[in-house]
Design a protein around this motif. Structure first.
Motif: not given
Length: 219
Positions: A31-32, A47-53, A98-100
């Protein structure tokens, strides 16, 4: 899309290495506001981001924050596994802006594969060089650019990230990104408002004259 589609050198690993990575992965939804890594935590994974920030920042002795870089879809966070990079001598905090959704690769697994694979080692070194370039750019901004230019640059960058001129952001948040006090940011934003460059409302900054902000940024 799967992890294989997000990790750019996956197809250049051996079948055994691919299986080792895939079997060790942890999928996470954060969560944000979640702190993913800081000085008090053990060495986290990469950490590899799929979606978010995500946001990486450091703290001064007085407790003031300053953002050193931000991470978006498909970006890899290395500093969350700083234990495998012994040359890093400063503490970095990683926070979800952001939620990630992300994948967590255990540090030990990644370190083993990096030792075996020149491709992964080169990829990691290039990422590290890119991150340090961002840190050096930040140092240049702090040392040589006046605060009005830094605030203008931040507002324009935030507008580009969010895809809107109406930024839901507090003065405190801007201060944390830029490593200064909220009162200083408030005074600067009020000046921008008096010059017609922004409009201020509770919890929001609206860019009303992007051309002038860009001119200030470049001057």
């Amino acid at each position: 899309m799967a992890f294989q589609d997000y990790f750019p050198v996956f197809n250049r690993l051996s079948a055994a290495q691919q299986q080792r990575v895939l079997s060790s992965l942890t999928e996470r939804h954060v969560k944000k506001g979640t702190i993913l890594h800081n000085a008090s935590t053990n060495c986290a994974g990469l950490l590899l981001i799929r979606s978010g920030q995500l946001r990486a920042y450091i703290l001064s002795d007085e407790g003031r924050e300053i953002t050193i870089y931000r991470l978006f879809d498909r970006d890899m966070c290395l500093f969350s596994a700083s234990c495998i990079m012994r040359s890093i001598q400063f503490e970095v905090t990683i926070e979800a802006e952001k939620d990630t959704d992300l994948w967590d690769i255990p540090a030990q697994v990644y370190q083993e594969i990096m030792a075996e694979s020149a491709v992964v080692a080169n990829y990691t070194n290039e990422l590290m060089a890119s991150r340090f370039s961002e840190v050096m750019w930040l140092m240049e901004q702090v040392m040589w650019k006046s605060l009005d230019k830094r605030v203008a640059s931040f507002l324009l960058e935030e507008s580009a990230i969010e895809g809107t001129r109406e930024l839901k952001i507090t003065h405190e948040t801007i201060a944390n990104h830029l490593g200064t006090h909220r009162e200083v940011i408030t005074r600067m934003l009020r000046y921008f408002q008096s010059e017609g460059m922004v409009k201020l409302s509770r919890g929001m900054v609206t860019l009303t004259d992007e051309a002038r902000l860009k001119g200030l940024q470049r001057s």
